[in-house]
Design a protein around this motif. Sequence first.
Motif, PDB file in Angstrom:
ATOM      1  N   SER A 122       0.542  -1.786   0.030  1.00 44.54           N
ATOM      2  CA  SER A 122      -0.177   0.347   0.040  1.00 44.54           C
ATOM      3  C   SER A 122       0.399   1.684  -0.171  1.00 44.54           C
ATOM      4  O   SER A 122       0.368   2.192  -0.627  1.00 44.54           O
ATOM      5  CB  SER A 122      -1.219   0.372   1.389  1.00 44.54           C
ATOM      6  N   LEU A 123       2.089   1.173   0.230  1.00 43.57           N
ATOM      7  CA  LEU A 123       2.759   2.200   0.698  1.00 43.57           C
ATOM      8  C   LEU A 123       3.491   3.217  -0.641  1.00 43.57           C
ATOM      9  O   LEU A 123       3.248   3.927  -1.227  1.00 43.57           O
ATOM     10  CB  LEU A 123       3.981   1.937   1.130  1.00 43.57           C
ATOM     11  N   ARG A 166      -3.928  17.813  -1.862  1.00 40.59           N
ATOM     12  CA  ARG A 166      -4.194  16.826  -3.015  1.00 40.59           C
ATOM     13  C   ARG A 166      -5.834  18.103  -3.339  1.00 40.59           C
ATOM     14  O   ARG A 166      -5.301  18.099  -4.882  1.00 40.59           O
ATOM     15  CB  ARG A 166      -3.874  15.777  -3.467  1.00 40.59           C
ATOM     16  N   ALA A 169      -9.431   3.946  -8.167  1.00 41.42           N
ATOM     17  CA  ALA A 169      -8.206   4.254  -7.731  1.00 41.42           C
ATOM     18  C   ALA A 169      -7.537   4.553  -8.927  1.00 41.42           C
ATOM     19  O   ALA A 169      -6.588   4.928  -9.032  1.00 41.42           O
ATOM     20  CB  ALA A 169      -7.469   3.698  -6.461  1.00 41.42           C
ATOM     21  N   ALA A 173       2.248   6.226  -5.864  1.00 36.47           N
ATOM     22  CA  ALA A 173       1.729   5.883  -6.860  1.00 36.47           C
ATOM     23  C   ALA A 173       0.743   6.837  -7.562  1.00 36.47           C
ATOM     24  O   ALA A 173       0.701   7.718  -7.982  1.00 36.47           O
ATOM     25  CB  ALA A 173       1.500   4.656  -7.613  1.00 36.47           C
ATOM     26  N   ILE A 174      -0.159   6.521  -5.945  1.00 38.83           N
ATOM     27  CA  ILE A 174      -1.519   7.564  -6.561  1.00 38.83           C
ATOM     28  C   ILE A 174      -0.256   9.161  -6.355  1.00 38.83           C
ATOM     29  O   ILE A 174      -1.425   9.922  -7.048  1.00 38.83           O
ATOM     30  CB  ILE A 174      -2.430   7.347  -4.557  1.00 38.83           C
ATOM     31  N   ASP A 175       0.079   9.363  -5.131  1.00 36.14           N
ATOM     32  CA  ASP A 175       0.748  10.867  -5.185  1.00 36.14           C
ATOM     33  C   ASP A 175       0.977  11.211  -5.699  1.00 36.14           C
ATOM     34  O   ASP A 175       1.897  12.358  -6.655  1.00 36.14           O
ATOM     35  CB  ASP A 175       2.122  10.692  -3.434  1.00 36.14           C
ATOM     36  N   GLY A 176       1.648  10.623  -7.059  1.00 35.70           N
ATOM     37  CA  GLY A 176       2.454  11.126  -8.285  1.00 35.70           C
ATOM     38  C   GLY A 176       2.951  10.258  -8.894  1.00 35.70           C
ATOM     39  O   GLY A 176       4.045  11.188  -9.718  1.00 35.70           O
ATOM     40  N   LEU A 205      -5.566   1.230  -8.884  1.00 34.11           N
ATOM     41  CA  LEU A 205      -4.901   0.557  -8.769  1.00 34.11           C
ATOM     42  C   LEU A 205      -4.752  -0.809  -9.218  1.00 34.11           C
ATOM     43  O   LEU A 205      -4.124  -1.547  -9.300  1.00 34.11           O
ATOM     44  CB  LEU A 205      -4.139   0.484  -7.315  1.00 34.11           C
ATOM     45  N   PRO A 253      -3.229   6.075 -12.813  1.00 36.07           N
ATOM     46  CA  PRO A 253      -3.916   6.247 -10.746  1.00 36.07           C
ATOM     47  C   PRO A 253      -3.203   8.319 -10.300  1.00 36.07           C
ATOM     48  O   PRO A 253      -3.744   8.226 -10.106  1.00 36.07           O
ATOM     49  CB  PRO A 253      -3.216   5.450  -9.760  1.00 36.07           C
ATOM     50  N   ALA A 254      -2.447   8.567 -10.808  1.00 37.50           N
ATOM     51  CA  ALA A 254      -1.556  10.265 -10.287  1.00 37.50           C
ATOM     52  C   ALA A 254      -2.613  10.938 -11.076  1.00 37.50           C
ATOM     53  O   ALA A 254      -3.061  12.426 -10.623  1.00 37.50           O
ATOM     54  CB  ALA A 254      -0.394   9.475 -10.519  1.00 37.50           C
ATOM     55  N   ARG A 278     -10.676   0.008  -5.564  1.00 38.61           N
ATOM     56  CA  ARG A 278      -9.257  -0.352  -6.096  1.00 38.61           C
ATOM     57  C   ARG A 278      -9.472   0.467  -8.065  1.00 38.61           C
ATOM     58  O   ARG A 278      -8.518   0.546  -8.021  1.00 38.61           O
ATOM     59  CB  ARG A 278      -8.269  -0.954  -5.420  1.00 38.61           C
ATOM     60  N   ILE A 297      -7.889  11.899  -7.762  1.00 38.40           N
ATOM     61  CA  ILE A 297      -8.418  10.911  -6.731  1.00 38.40           C
ATOM     62  C   ILE A 297      -7.243  11.344  -5.738  1.00 38.40           C
ATOM     63  O   ILE A 297      -5.757  11.025  -6.134  1.00 38.40           O
ATOM     64  CB  ILE A 297      -8.800   9.591  -6.921  1.00 38.40           C
ATOM     65  N   ALA A 346      -1.115   3.623   5.531  1.00 35.43           N
ATOM     66  CA  ALA A 346       0.490   4.062   4.650  1.00 35.43           C
ATOM     67  C   ALA A 346       1.290   5.082   4.544  1.00 35.43           C
ATOM     68  O   ALA A 346       1.330   5.535   3.261  1.00 35.43           O
ATOM     69  CB  ALA A 346      -0.556   3.732   2.550  1.00 35.43           C
ATOM     70  N   MET A 393      -6.442   8.487  -1.999  1.00 31.25           N
ATOM     71  CA  MET A 393      -7.167   6.972  -1.465  1.00 31.25           C
ATOM     72  C   MET A 393      -6.456   7.525  -0.084  1.00 31.25           C
ATOM     73  O   MET A 393      -5.612   7.691   0.300  1.00 31.25           O
ATOM     74  CB  MET A 393      -6.335   6.633  -2.290  1.00 31.25           C
ATOM     75  N   GLY A 450       2.615  14.223  -1.976  1.00 31.72           N
ATOM     76  CA  GLY A 450       2.463  14.806  -3.563  1.00 31.72           C
ATOM     77  C   GLY A 450       2.647  16.047  -4.269  1.00 31.72           C
ATOM     78  O   GLY A 450       2.566  16.088  -5.124  1.00 31.72           O
ATOM     79  N   PHE A 498      -5.431   4.959   3.237  1.00 32.30           N
ATOM     80  CA  PHE A 498      -5.747   3.516   3.132  1.00 32.30           C
ATOM     81  C   PHE A 498      -6.098   2.869   4.632  1.00 32.30           C
ATOM     82  O   PHE A 498      -6.367   2.961   5.662  1.00 32.30           O
ATOM     83  CB  PHE A 498      -3.959   2.922   2.601  1.00 32.30           C
TER      84      PHE A 498
END
Lengths: 293, 359
Positions: A186-187, B150, B50, A192-195, B52, B72-73, B47, B77, B85, B79, B99, B81
Amino acid sequence: MEKRVVFQNRYLPYLLIAPQIAITIVFFFWPASQAVVQSVLREDAFGTRSYFVGMENFLALFEDEYYLNSFKITALFSTLVTTIGLSLSLLLAVTADRLVRGTTAYKTLLIWPYAVAPAVAGALWGFVFLPGPGIFAWLLLQAGVDWNFHLNGNQAMFVVVVAATWKQISYNFLFFLAGLQSIPKSLIEAAAIDGAGPIRRFWSVVFPLLSPTLFFLVVVNVVYAFFETFGVIHSLTRGGPAKSTEILVYKVWYDGFEAQDLGGSAAQSVILMAIVIGLTVIQFRYIERKVHY
Amino acid sequence: MAKVTLKSVKKNYGPVKAIHGVDMEIADGEFIVIVGPSGCGKSTLLRMIAGLEAITEGEIVIGDRVVNDIEPADRDIAMVFQNYALYPHMSVHQNMSYGLRIRGMDKANIEKRVQRAAEILQLQPYLQRKPRELSGGQRQRVAMGRAIVREPSVFLFDEPLSNLDAKLRVQMRLEIKRLHQQLGVTSIYVTHDQVEAMTLADRLVVMNQGRADQIGSPFDVYGNPATTYVGGFIGSPAMNFLSCRVETGTGGPKAVLADGTALMLPAEWTPPAGNYTIGIRPETMRIARPGETAQLHLNVDVAEELGADTLLHGKLGDEDLVARVPSHAGYHDHSRPGLMIDIARAHLFDPESGLRIAL
């Protein structure tokens, strides 16, 4: 949290660690103390009598330009073995970590070199690089390199570094892989979501979390390069040509058993011992403080 | 802010079908809770939104973009966890700003946003601490802070409260609700906890084995469960399900239970005669008053005292029945109270498919 076991009988714990203590005394403390004693003695030419000479053996060492040179060679050798070995095994571990299928086969294959005895590893790479029949030697010759590691010191260093690194990669790989797999998925997803792209994720999240493993491996690899590569060097170059691959531990053996200077050899062992004690202390201090996030 | 649309979204893992096709329209600013037991596909669905997990079939639209092939980036969005995380080697401040730094925002702006999020979440004193120096609730807040800074169009929550103890969970639930009122960002929240689901949701999605059994407001889902599954999942204790035979005749429709008890159904119900499952919520039953003819008698095995209420567990024939009655009614183990049922709040379900019969 530390777990402590409480024994009812106060002699039982001593009894339980007795075998380990006995082995340590017989095979480590006793030889080590003999080395310390020997390092302040000098034998006569016939080996019949020893004289106490104080620090003379040590002083002689630091005036010996071969000994100082051996320090430089050891520094170069261990730096190369450690950096190349760690980089390659980290690369392999990252690759293995990304694998979905065939991981077991990949891991098993990568562990094999660790099972090969140092002398055998040396012989093996000796053949590969042997001027004439050796496959790599032939390739190098085709590429226009004047290849003969029995004559060229730099080439000799290259060959021992390759052989010594190759043997240690399995070990490093296992630790790196375990380290990578203990990082929660999850880290990486959060990053990845943080870019962060894959490379950025590696350097800003994965690598810092691997740093305890990395530090541990640096110490282990330095110790390995210092002490456990004797077999590789002995079977490949015997410290030559012209002492260009004579690392400290090889010189200890050579001076003691070939040149029959037991006092000087013992003095070198004592210095090596001090080095390894220093490394161990650093490692334990660091690990106690830094490993737990 | 954005609306999110799912168009027959499916997910297969090889031959295994995890999501069978979910359709959903989430309005701008809405708080949607996806609820269901473990393994129902709720996390997978989140997910997929998202990015993922790949989408096997169907389309996911965020705002007015189809995001199936967007990283995802780039989906705009954030997320939260289940295990938070948080990056363990970074301070709270670094965690929240990571981010933004990646996106190359200038320092002054980053500082402004981090400070604002820290203020909303009361994290100012902890900005320089590492995650390991924080309590569970504080870590949870940092995870939310990382999402808030964000300023995304959609928040995704993956069981964010399940690692907290019960008391903290109630408190954080409230904070999430307040946060949503304050920021008004479209939120999709996954949980297996029906209380969280009921209290947080504008609308609720009840997932059952890869399908969305019902999508509706908490009140609607509780009051008019679409299937026996939904009725059994939402509400505690669960809805009682008894097999019955409906007979139409003079005097209006009635349901005959397995033990022969006949319940008169409301006259406006016009189900065809046949076999059904009748669903009765425990709280729609009450003790018969003196002088009233009890509609059924329950052989109570165990009376569970909850303080305000008592749960009477018993058997009707071989079927279990639970009634929730006020504690002062004074019933105890092995008693046999007469019960009245608010039959207008009961539901008939198809015994095969489990679907509720529209009446």
